[in-house]
Design an enzyme around this catalytic site. Structure first.
Site, PDB file in Angstrom:
ATOM      1  CE  LYS A  13      -2.244  -0.838   3.940  1.00 43.76           C
ATOM      2  NZ  LYS A  13      -1.725  -0.314   5.031  1.00 43.76           N
ATOM      3  NE  ARG A  88      -4.967  -0.905  10.083  1.00 41.07           N
ATOM      4  CZ  ARG A  88      -3.888  -0.278   9.616  1.00 41.07           C
ATOM      5  NH1 ARG A  88      -3.985   0.901   9.102  1.00 41.07           N
ATOM      6  NH2 ARG A  88      -2.727  -0.863   9.622  1.00 41.07           N
ATOM      7  NE  ARG A 127       7.156  -2.596   6.416  1.00 44.32           N
ATOM      8  CZ  ARG A 127       5.838  -2.497   6.276  1.00 44.32           C
ATOM      9  NH1 ARG A 127       5.316  -2.178   5.110  1.00 44.32           N
ATOM     10  NH2 ARG A 127       5.042  -2.727   7.293  1.00 44.32           N
ATOM     11  NE  ARG A 160       5.927   0.143  10.740  1.00 46.54           N
ATOM     12  CZ  ARG A 160       4.839   0.164   9.969  1.00 46.54           C
ATOM     13  NH1 ARG A 160       4.879   0.737   8.784  1.00 46.54           N
ATOM     14  NH2 ARG A 160       3.727  -0.377  10.383  1.00 46.54           N
ATOM     15  NE  ARG A 171       1.319  -4.215  11.685  1.00 50.96           N
ATOM     16  CZ  ARG A 171       2.383  -3.928  10.927  1.00 50.96           C
ATOM     17  NH1 ARG A 171       3.476  -4.661  11.005  1.00 50.96           N
ATOM     18  NH2 ARG A 171       2.344  -2.932  10.094  1.00 50.96           N
TER      19      ARG A 171
HETATM   20  P1  AMP Z   1       0.204   0.942   9.352  1.00 49.59           P
HETATM   21  O1  AMP Z   1       1.420   1.795   9.150  1.00 49.59           O
HETATM   22  O2  AMP Z   1      -0.949   1.358   8.495  1.00 49.59           O
HETATM   23  O3  AMP Z   1       0.519  -0.533   9.259  1.00 49.59           O
HETATM   24  O4  AMP Z   1      -0.270   1.205  10.858  1.00 49.59           O
HETATM   25  C1  AMP Z   1       0.546   0.900  11.973  1.00 49.59           C
HETATM   26  C2  AMP Z   1      -0.299   0.764  13.228  1.00 49.59           C
HETATM   27  O5  AMP Z   1      -0.978   1.998  13.501  1.00 49.59           O
HETATM   28  C3  AMP Z   1      -1.426  -0.270  13.147  1.00 49.59           C
HETATM   29  O6  AMP Z   1      -0.964  -1.587  13.446  1.00 49.59           O
HETATM   30  C4  AMP Z   1      -2.372   0.251  14.215  1.00 49.59           C
HETATM   31  O7  AMP Z   1      -1.875  -0.013  15.520  1.00 49.59           O
HETATM   32  C5  AMP Z   1      -2.283   1.756  14.001  1.00 49.59           C
HETATM   33  N1  AMP Z   1      -3.259   2.227  12.986  1.00 49.59           N
HETATM   34  C6  AMP Z   1      -2.983   2.751  11.752  1.00 49.59           C
HETATM   35  N2  AMP Z   1      -4.109   3.084  11.094  1.00 49.59           N
HETATM   36  C7  AMP Z   1      -5.130   2.773  11.930  1.00 49.59           C
HETATM   37  C8  AMP Z   1      -6.551   2.852  11.822  1.00 49.59           C
HETATM   38  N3  AMP Z   1      -7.143   3.327  10.711  1.00 49.59           N
HETATM   39  N4  AMP Z   1      -7.295   2.434  12.887  1.00 49.59           N
HETATM   40  C9  AMP Z   1      -6.712   1.953  14.012  1.00 49.59           C
HETATM   41  N5  AMP Z   1      -5.388   1.830  14.178  1.00 49.59           N
HETATM   42  C10 AMP Z   1      -4.582   2.229  13.146  1.00 49.59           C
END
Ligand code: AMP
Length: 214
Positions: A13, A88, A127, A160, A171
């Site tokens: 993404k 999400r 990553r 990360r 996740r």
């Molecule tokens: P990402 O970089 O999109 O993988 O997001 C990293 C982490 O941020 C996720 O595992 C969640 O803990 C939190 N997070 C990101 N976007 C959301 C969302 N839309 N709703 C809830 N938690 C989020």
């Protein structure tokens, strides 16, 4: 043009969103990035979000929706928005519709990047990212020119804290529960396009471009 990008961790993404942002001159809004910034800056929201993010759990809807509303209110968006990692959950999708309606905007398309889980594990655990500019590498498939250093600014690359096999499993579990409801919501509205996210980034981008323009 306003788009949503759905896809689990490692679906590509972030990488594909950057290309779309450049080609269509739309603004990428990533809740993951906004949350990581809040954590880095030590804001109240960041303090609440950090332990949840570290465990691969979702940050509560009201916090994430508030963050998005605040971002949209900045008023710096011209051609359109690409939502990356948001919505999400179903309540987030509904809140996004309401926020767009208030601004006189609408969603044009929702792209769901489909990638088998075994590929996600390899992509995510390999990553590495630059904590300064956000550039993303992979130890095997996209290594930096100098090992462990960002090509753009030389900063030491990091893994990360949620990019381990164990955290990824959490996740994915969250993703498997919540995302089908979000997809169904957009499918009913006739906005959902499921795109094969396997193969090299150029092939995937071409499929995304076709879906966006169809
Ligand atoms: P990402 O970089 O999109 O993988 O997001 C990293 C982490 O941020 C996720 O595992 C969640 O803990 C939190 N997070 C990101 N976007 C959301 C969302 N839309 N709703 C809830 N938690 C989020």
């Amino acid at each position: 043009m306003n788009l949503v990008f759905l896809g689990p961790a490692g679906s590509g993404k972030g990488t594909q969103a950057k290309r779309l942002e450049a080609d269509y001159r739309i603004t990428q809004i990533s809740t993951g990035d906004l949350l990581r910034n809040a954590v880095r800056e030590g804001t109240e929201l960041g303090k609440q979000a950090e332990p949840l993010m570290r465990e691969g759990r979702l940050v509560p809807d009201d916090l994430v929706i508030g963050l998005i509303e605040e971002r949209l209110a900045r008023g710096d968006i011209e051609n359109g928005i690409l939502f990356d990692g948001f919505p999400r959950t179903l309540p987030q999708a509904e809140a996004l519709d309401a926020a767009l309606t208030r601004l006189g905007l609408k969603m044009d398309k929702v792209i769901s990047l489909e990638v088998p889980e075994e590929i996600l594990v390899d992509r995510v655990t390999g990553r590495r990212s630059c904590p300064v500019c956000g550039s993303v590498y992979h130890v095997r498939t996209r290594p930096p020119k100098v090992e462990g250093r960002c090509d753009l600014d030389g900063t030491e690359l990091i893994q990360r804290s949620d990019d381990t096999a164990e955290k990824l499993e959490k996740r994915l579990e969250v993703f498997r529960t919540e995302i089908p409801k979000v997809k169904e919501y957009y499918r009913k509205k006739g906005l959902l396009a499921e795109v094969d996210g396997t193969g090299n980034p150029e092939e995937v981008y071409e499929r995304i471009r076709q879906a966006v323009e169809s």
